[in-house]
Scaffold this motif. Structure first.
Motif, mmCIF file in Angstrom:
data_model
loop_
_atom_site.group_PDB
_atom_site.id
_atom_site.type_symbol
_atom_site.label_atom_id
_atom_site.label_comp_id
_atom_site.label_asym_id
_atom_site.label_seq_id
_atom_site.Cartn_x
_atom_site.Cartn_y
_atom_site.Cartn_z
ATOM 1 N N ALA A 44 -44.108 -0.766 -27.847
ATOM 2 C CA ALA A 44 -42.862 -1.546 -27.894
ATOM 3 C C ALA A 44 -41.856 -0.905 -28.851
ATOM 4 N N PHE A 45 -42.343 -0.419 -29.992
ATOM 5 C CA PHE A 45 -41.478 0.249 -30.968
ATOM 6 C C PHE A 45 -40.851 1.499 -30.357
ATOM 7 N N LEU A 46 -41.665 2.324 -29.708
ATOM 8 C CA LEU A 46 -41.167 3.561 -29.105
ATOM 9 C C LEU A 46 -40.165 3.276 -27.987
ATOM 10 N N LYS A 47 -40.378 2.202 -27.252
ATOM 11 C CA LYS A 47 -39.425 1.812 -26.208
ATOM 12 C C LYS A 47 -38.074 1.472 -26.843
ATOM 13 N N GLU A 48 -38.090 0.752 -27.965
ATOM 14 C CA GLU A 48 -36.845 0.406 -28.651
ATOM 15 C C GLU A 48 -36.151 1.660 -29.203
ATOM 16 N N VAL A 49 -36.941 2.612 -29.697
ATOM 17 C CA VAL A 49 -36.374 3.876 -30.179
ATOM 18 C C VAL A 49 -35.666 4.579 -29.024
ATOM 19 N N GLU A 50 -36.309 4.652 -27.873
ATOM 20 C CA GLU A 50 -35.731 5.333 -26.721
ATOM 21 C C GLU A 50 -34.467 4.640 -26.221
ATOM 22 N N ALA A 139 -36.973 -3.374 -43.977
ATOM 23 C CA ALA A 139 -37.294 -2.458 -42.881
ATOM 24 C C ALA A 139 -38.208 -1.315 -43.301
ATOM 25 N N ALA A 140 -39.015 -1.522 -44.322
ATOM 26 C CA ALA A 140 -39.860 -0.441 -44.843
ATOM 27 C C ALA A 140 -40.773 0.150 -43.765
ATOM 28 N N GLN A 141 -41.383 -0.692 -42.941
ATOM 29 C CA GLN A 141 -42.282 -0.178 -41.898
ATOM 30 C C GLN A 141 -41.518 0.617 -40.846
ATOM 31 N N ASP A 142 -40.339 0.128 -40.464
ATOM 32 C CA ASP A 142 -39.525 0.870 -39.493
ATOM 33 C C ASP A 142 -39.099 2.212 -40.069
ATOM 34 N N ASP A 147 -39.313 7.928 -39.989
ATOM 35 C CA ASP A 147 -39.498 9.192 -40.721
ATOM 36 C C ASP A 147 -40.621 10.017 -40.099
ATOM 37 N N ASP A 148 -41.725 9.352 -39.751
ATOM 38 C CA ASP A 148 -42.851 10.048 -39.118
ATOM 39 C C ASP A 148 -42.435 10.664 -37.778
ATOM 40 N N LEU A 149 -41.667 9.904 -36.969
ATOM 41 C CA LEU A 149 -41.199 10.429 -35.683
ATOM 42 C C LEU A 149 -40.288 11.632 -35.889
ATOM 43 N N LYS A 150 -39.399 11.538 -36.866
ATOM 44 C CA LYS A 150 -38.453 12.634 -37.136
ATOM 45 C C LYS A 150 -39.207 13.887 -37.586
ATOM 46 N N LEU A 157 -36.807 10.526 -30.082
ATOM 47 C CA LEU A 157 -35.552 10.537 -30.828
ATOM 48 C C LEU A 157 -34.458 11.378 -30.175
ATOM 49 N N LYS A 158 -34.793 11.965 -29.049
ATOM 50 C CA LYS A 158 -33.796 12.747 -28.316
ATOM 51 C C LYS A 158 -32.836 11.791 -27.622
ATOM 52 N N PRO A 159 -31.581 12.217 -27.399
ATOM 53 C CA PRO A 159 -30.608 11.336 -26.716
ATOM 54 C C PRO A 159 -31.099 10.911 -25.348
ATOM 55 N N SER A 160 -30.775 9.667 -24.981
ATOM 56 C CA SER A 160 -31.121 9.138 -23.655
ATOM 57 C C SER A 160 -30.237 9.796 -22.614
ATOM 58 N N LEU A 161 -30.770 9.989 -21.433
ATOM 59 C CA LEU A 161 -29.995 10.597 -20.344
ATOM 60 C C LEU A 161 -29.364 9.547 -19.485
#
Length: 161
Positions: A44-50, A139-142, A147-150, A157-161
């Motif tokens: 769910a987190f990764l979906k929100e990032v995307e 937002a410490a966990q976010d 940071d880990d993803l970066k 973290l790449k731009p959406s198409l």
């Protein structure tokens, strides 16, 4: 007589909404599913990032009911630097009153630092009320996960198409 009372009451209700302070116009987000596994939470987190066009942290340096201007200090997703404006989803009427016309986050406080998850074209960025946008102090966990993803060079973290 009953019809007249209803019309009057509905008119009063509409006036209360139209002239209510912006902070009183709340948007209710759907509840998060209970008892999620760690993998479901991560997915769910990764979906929100995307879905976000930009994710950054910054301090509110200017604020009014229509927008907040941030001094950007860290960017996880998107091309931002310096300052960025985030719209609040509030509309100003000719009579000077305000109303919320969308479900965007609008609780920004001058001088406070936020982690903002926003979408939209440049100059029209908005953070949805149900996004992860909020004070950086909560937002410490976010921040750690971003940071880990970066650091890992994640495709999320790449731009959406």
């Amino acid at each position: 007589m009953c019809v007249v009372k209803r019309a009057l009451l509905s008119g009063v209700g509409a006036a209360l909404i139209l002239f209510a302070p912006v902070s009183a116009l709340a948007y209710e987000c759907p509840p998060k599913p209970p008892n999620q596994t760690a993998e479901q939470v991560r997915t769910a987190f990764l979906k929100e990032v995307e879905e976000a066009d930009v994710i950054f942290s910054g301090e509110v340096v200017e604020s009014d009911p229509l927008y907040a201007r941030f001094k950007v200090d860290k960017v996880w997703k998107g091309e931002l630097q310096g300052e960025v404006v985030i719209l609040t989803g509030v509309k100003r009427h000719e009579n000077g009153s305000y109303s919320r016309w969308s479900s965007d986050y609008g609780g920004y406080r001058l001088g406070e630092k936020y982690v903002v998850w926003a979408s939209g074209p440049a100059g029209e960025l908005k953070a949805h009320a149900c996004s992860r946008t909020g004070p950086a102090s909560r937002a410490a966990q976010d921040i750690e996960a971003l940071d880990d993803l970066k650091e890992s060079g994640s495709e999320h973290l790449k731009p959406s198409l």
